[in-house]
Write an enzyme that holds these catalytic residues in place. Structure first.
Site, PDB file in Angstrom:
ATOM      1  CB  SER A 100       3.100  -1.430  -5.898  1.00 36.49           C
ATOM      2  OG  SER A 100       1.692  -0.926  -5.176  1.00 36.49           O
ATOM      3  N   GLY A 143      -9.069   3.516  -8.773  1.00 37.51           N
ATOM      4  CA  GLY A 143      -8.070   4.505  -9.028  1.00 37.51           C
ATOM      5  C   GLY A 143      -8.116   4.903 -10.514  1.00 37.51           C
ATOM      6  CG  PHE A 173      -1.904  -1.081   1.448  1.00 42.68           C
ATOM      7  CD1 PHE A 173      -2.384  -1.609   0.033  1.00 42.68           C
ATOM      8  CD2 PHE A 173      -2.279  -1.626   2.627  1.00 42.68           C
ATOM      9  CE1 PHE A 173      -3.528  -2.654   0.087  1.00 42.68           C
ATOM     10  CE2 PHE A 173      -3.381  -2.741   2.517  1.00 42.68           C
ATOM     11  CZ  PHE A 173      -3.923  -3.283   1.261  1.00 42.68           C
ATOM     12  CG  HIS A 174       0.858   3.614  -3.212  1.00 42.62           C
ATOM     13  ND1 HIS A 174      -0.371   4.215  -3.522  1.00 42.62           N
ATOM     14  CD2 HIS A 174       1.237   2.624  -4.147  1.00 42.62           C
ATOM     15  CE1 HIS A 174      -0.525   3.653  -4.889  1.00 42.62           C
ATOM     16  NE2 HIS A 174       0.263   2.651  -5.150  1.00 42.62           N
ATOM     17  CG  HIS A 186      -3.133   0.723  -2.666  1.00 41.72           C
ATOM     18  ND1 HIS A 186      -1.824   0.895  -2.644  1.00 41.72           N
ATOM     19  CD2 HIS A 186      -3.560   0.038  -3.566  1.00 41.72           C
ATOM     20  CE1 HIS A 186      -1.366   0.134  -3.618  1.00 41.72           C
ATOM     21  NE2 HIS A 186      -2.519  -0.269  -4.446  1.00 41.72           N
ATOM     22  CG  MET A 219       2.014   8.000  -4.722  1.00 35.19           C
ATOM     23  SD  MET A 219       1.387   8.078  -2.922  1.00 35.19           S
ATOM     24  CE  MET A 219       2.248   9.369  -2.472  1.00 35.19           C
TER      25      MET A 219
END
Ligand code: AMP
Length: 282
Positions: free
Chosen positions: A186, A147, A33-34, A37, A184
């Site tokens: 992963s 997203g 996660f970032h 998320h 962003m």
């Protein structure tokens, strides 16, 4: 927060929640996660009585030479982050349960998956739509949140839900970016410092497109020329595609008239990154 690992337990939980009249919000993810998320999870928290997320690195959406094995994974870190944003249930099934040996069914959306990323990743979207269909059946959400970072994925899922009359509302949220503008992802963790610096060109090239559009440029080839030129001036970048598409059909446009998406994919070394600019003219 409850961690549920089996499909049976997840279905049971969601059936009971629905019987009790609860609204279920759902965020499917592949983990690591970032803030992107987390923004989807926060929206889910607002929209649902219950927030369920899934963490599943779905093997069928990776091509044979892609990064399924090396995709970053850290369950404990993800579990803590999810708990902190108020997730009620983290659903983390095993691949062997999602795809038992006799699994034979694929869900495929046609036109919108045949352009952009679909050209270099021909089986990617059918992997996504198949797993999302299964997850919707298991989690039974009222609303599912995705997203715009993966813009073609969002449009594909909207098309699937419409075509198959699925009873779920699909919500798309804007891309969350690093302080310097990089979207962003992963996969950003793969980038050594030099490539991380060069990756900023993806964002900068889209900013140039935005400036042109804001100044009134309406010819797609002018936008493409600008974006490609900007990317090509960065030697560490290899372009996969740059396209200007209708934001709803994803078909290429010559003139910018309605809502458009300027979408691109590029390699930095072995890492393939995507980004886009959604420009709404209406
Ligand atoms: P992933 O774990 O990469 O499959 O992504 C799970 C969900 O998070 C998808 O709906 C993605 O579009 C969304 N997402 C990934 N990166 C971002 C971002 N930078 N901003 C907003 N949403 C994102």
């Amino acid at each position: 927060m409850e961690v549920i690992k089996t499909i049976e337990a997840m279905k049971e939980f969601s059936s009971q929640a629905r019987l009790a009249g609860k609204t279920i919000a759902f965020v499917p993810t592949m983990g690591f996660f970032h803030q992107g998320h987390l923004s989807l999870m926060r929206e889910g928290r607002r929209r649902g009585d219950l927030l369920i997320i899934s963490l599943f690195v779905n093997p069928t959406q990776f091509g044979p030479s892609e990064d399924f094995k090396s995709y970053p994974r850290d369950f404990e870190r993800d579990r803590k982050m999810a708990e902190e944003v108020g997730v009620d249930v983290l659903f983390a099934p095993e691949a062997s349960a999602m795809y038992p040996p006799n699994h034979q069914t694929i869900v495929r959306v046609e036109k919108v998956t045949q352009t952009l990323c679909g050209r270099s990743r021909p089986t990617h979207f059918q992997g996504v739509t198949t797993v999302v269909t299964m997850l919707f059946e298991i989690v039974m959400p009222h609303v599912a949140i995705f997203g715009e970072k993966d813009y073609q994925q969002l449009v594909t899922i909207q098309q699937m839900v419409k075509d198959l009359r699925m009873s779920v509302e699909v919500v798309g949220l804007p891309t969350v970016r690093e302080a310097d503008g990089l979207a962003m992802s992963s996969r950003n963790t793969y980038l050594p410092p030099e490539e991380r610096k060069a990756a900023l060109s993806l964002y900068h090239s889209l900013q140039k497109a935005k400036e042109l559009l804001q100044k009134g440029e309406r010819k797609a080839d002018r936008i493409l020329h600008e974006v490609k030129g900007s990317l090509q001036s960065e030697p560490l970048i290899r372009i996969d595609y740059v396209q200007v598409c209708d934001a709803h059909t994803l078909q290429d446009v010559d003139r910018i008239e309605g809502d458009v998406v300027v979408a691109l994919a590029a390699y930095l070394g072995k890492t393939r990154l995507i980004d886009n600019l959604v420009y709404r003219t209406l």
